[in-house]
Design a protein around this motif. Structure first.
Motif, short mmCIF file in Angstrom:
data_model
loop_
_atom_site.label_atom_id
_atom_site.label_comp_id
_atom_site.label_asym_id
_atom_site.label_seq_id
_atom_site.Cartn_x
_atom_site.Cartn_y
_atom_site.Cartn_z
N ASP A 1 0.84 -1.20 0.00
CA ASP A 1 0.00 0.00 0.00
C ASP A 1 0.88 1.25 0.00
O ASP A 1 2.07 1.19 0.34
N SER A 2 0.27 2.40 -0.33
CA SER A 2 1.06 3.63 -0.51
C SER A 2 1.70 4.11 0.79
O SER A 2 2.71 4.81 0.75
N ASP A 3 1.13 3.71 1.95
CA ASP A 3 1.73 4.13 3.23
C ASP A 3 2.75 3.12 3.73
O ASP A 3 3.26 3.24 4.85
N HIS A 4 3.02 2.10 2.93
CA HIS A 4 4.01 1.06 3.24
C HIS A 4 3.57 0.16 4.40
O HIS A 4 4.35 -0.65 4.90
N THR B 1 0.42 0.92 12.79
CA THR B 1 1.86 1.17 12.94
C THR B 1 2.46 0.35 14.07
O THR B 1 3.64 0.00 14.01
N ASP B 2 1.67 0.02 15.09
CA ASP B 2 2.20 -0.82 16.17
C ASP B 2 2.61 -2.20 15.63
O ASP B 2 3.65 -2.74 16.00
N ASP B 3 1.77 -2.76 14.75
CA ASP B 3 2.11 -4.06 14.16
C ASP B 3 3.43 -3.95 13.40
O ASP B 3 4.31 -4.81 13.52
N ALA B 4 3.53 -2.88 12.59
CA ALA B 4 4.75 -2.72 11.78
C ALA B 4 5.96 -2.55 12.70
O ALA B 4 7.01 -3.17 12.45
N ASN B 5 5.81 -1.77 13.76
CA ASN B 5 6.94 -1.55 14.67
C ASN B 5 7.35 -2.83 15.38
O ASN B 5 8.54 -3.09 15.57
N LYS C 1 5.91 6.51 -2.51
CA LYS C 1 4.70 6.39 -1.70
C LYS C 1 3.53 6.00 -2.61
O LYS C 1 2.61 6.76 -2.83
N GLN C 2 3.66 4.83 -3.22
CA GLN C 2 2.60 4.34 -4.10
C GLN C 2 2.26 2.90 -3.74
O GLN C 2 3.03 2.24 -3.03
N ALA C 3 1.13 2.45 -4.25
CA ALA C 3 0.72 1.06 -4.02
C ALA C 3 1.17 0.21 -5.21
O ALA C 3 1.29 0.73 -6.32
N THR C 4 1.42 -1.08 -4.96
CA THR C 4 1.77 -1.98 -6.06
C THR C 4 0.95 -3.27 -5.95
O THR C 4 0.61 -3.70 -4.84
N VAL C 5 0.67 -3.85 -7.10
CA VAL C 5 0.08 -5.20 -7.14
C VAL C 5 0.89 -6.01 -8.14
O VAL C 5 1.12 -5.55 -9.27
#
Ligand code: AMP
Ligand code: GLY
Length: 437
Positions: free
Chosen positions: A237-240, A247-251, A333-337
């Motif tokens: 997703d664009s926010d990575h 964000t807690d999960d990512a951290n 800051k973009q989304a990819t599929v």
């Protein structure tokens, strides 16, 4: 100064690595030691040579013949065979950990033991078995929720999950017995429930630079049904982050990768230089580690490397010279599929050697050649994942539309998963996560 760089491996992941090297501002010559004549790679390299990529002396000989300064190892098997050690011994810098540290991928018990010894968060309740002694008792202790993992490289086929591949304890015991009969060992561990995601990090042994989080789709057919594969498609997703993660999960995942690199440095008094790929599950009780890979994911590499803005050669030398902390690693800051087309019958009984036609592709920059070859001027598939395309846009939905249009334009006895990246499938992930939290 011309950089001479060797890439080991010849699938779509390695095609993505080579495209990134090719975009670098430095003067360079790229060499590839390959298992198949990948025409996409061939176009971008000074030389591509078919040889046994898992044979240390073949790889070293080729690297020395071409006088390369650095090698990037794509797949896990050369890492397991010690190709990284052999190249470093000849003063060739390598992106890809040495054999000892690659055990993070090659041995399930190694990773679980490391988590236990260093008290890294996200570990599982588990036991390693060398015989059937105590198996029934441990299965009972875990209730109905367990996973049996063959303890070695099995191309994604060694893991069996209760309620999915194993319908009852007798199935589990049969599978364990099968492993013992073939001379192997296995790990039984608790089963986590949640949503899977992947966090890959560039590592120089001390510092880590994290990549955008990716979700893979391992099952062959629509709606996450059918047999497991190497991965049919992925999105970012664009926010990575991903739509079902916070964000807690990512951290938490970032901290787990960091703790793992520190543990490996302590254990071996050496540095893990390469890509660390954490396969995680976001659960009711936080982020849990499912498995590690010691390399870029395939197809995950196609997503993140399409987004990478920083010069990839700078990152590679940052890794090998232990100077990653000095490099600003940035991603669009973009989304990819990313979607793969695979041969009819894949993965169990694929057609092989059939012609395919890619004349209708509109953006060759985002097309990645995998298990293909050229025979008498005709592109043919080789029976495994054939080609991947990437869509990139502001939203996942828009990226999906592009990827779907491109992937369905490839002609041949092939299929792909239309649902990857579609709104309804993503909503299902979000609903699942919401029901757990
Ligand atoms: P692995 O080869 O370890 O990635 O396992 C293959 C797949 O099995 C993963 O992608 C998960 O879907 C599943 N799996 C592995 N370990 C666990 C676990 N402890 N709990 C739930 N699912 C798991
Ligand atoms: N896509 C999963 C892997 O590369 O192992």
């Amino acid at each position: 100064m011309i950089y001479k760089i060797l890439v080991v491996g010849s699938g779509a992941r390695e095609h993505a690595i080579i495209k990134s090297l090719n975009r670098s501002r430095y003067q360079k010559e790229i060499y590839c030691i390959a298992s198949n004549m990948n025409p996409g790679i061939n176009e971008l390299c000074e030389d591509i040579t078919i040889n046994d990529i898992n044979n240390c002396s073949s790889v070293v000989r080729y690297a020395q013949e071409k006088n390369v300064q650095m090698a990037i190892i794509g797949p896990e098997n050369p890492l397991a065979a010690g190709v990284s050690d052999a190249l470093w011994n000849c003063n060739i810098k390598v992106v890809g950990p040495k054999k000892d540290m690659a055990q993070i991928e090659t041995s399930k018990s190694f990773t679980r033991d490391l988590f236990k010894k260093y008290q890294i968060l996200g570990g599982a309740q588990y036991k390693t078995f060398y015989s059937m002694d105590g198996v029934s008792e441990f299965l009972q202790q875990l209730g109905n929720d367990y996973v049996v993992k063959f303890d070695g490289l099995a191309g994604g086929k060694g893991v069996k999950v209760s309620g999915e591949h194993l319908t009852n304890n007798n199935d589990a015991i049969d599978y364990c017995q099968e492993i013992i009969d073939s001379g192997g060992k296995f790990v039984i561990e608790e089963k986590f429930v949640g949503e899977e995601f992947s966090l890959m990090s560039f590592c120089d042994g001390k510092s880590l630079k994290h990549m955008p989080i990716v979700q893979d789709h391992k099952r062959a057919y629509e709606g996450d049904s059918g047999p497991n594969t190497g991965g049919m498609g992925t999105y970012t997703d664009s926010d990575h982050l991903l739509p079902f993660l916070n964000t807690d999960d990512a951290n938490e995942a970032k901290m787990i990768n960091e703790a793992t690199i520190n543990a490996l440095r302590d254990k071996y008094d050496d540095k893990y230089k390469g890509i660390l790929y954490g396969g995680f599950m976001a659960t009711r009780d936080g982020v849990k580690l499912i498995e590690y890979n010691a390399r870029f994911g395939d197809p995950e590499a196609m997503n993140v490397l399409s987004l990478l803005e920083t010069d990839f050669i700078d990152i590679c030398f940052g890794i090998t010279n232990c100077e990653l902390d000095e490099i600003q690693v940035q991603f669009k800051k973009q989304a990819t599929v990313c979607k793969y087309v695979v041969p009819e019958g894949y993965p169990d009984n694929p057609t092989k050697g059939q012609p395919i036609n890619i004349n209708n592709i509109t953006n060759f920059d985002r097309l990645y050649y995998a298990s293909v070859d050229i025979e008498n001027g005709q592109l043919i598939e080789l029976g495994s994942r054939t080609m991947a395309v990437v869509g990139m846009a502001d939203t996942i939905s828009e990226a999906e539309v592009f990827a779907e249009r491109e992937v369905s334009s490839i002609i041949g006895p092939l299929f792909h998963r239309q649902d990857i990246g579609k709104d309804f499938l993503i909503k299902k992930r979000i609903d699942n996560m919401n029901s757990l939290r």
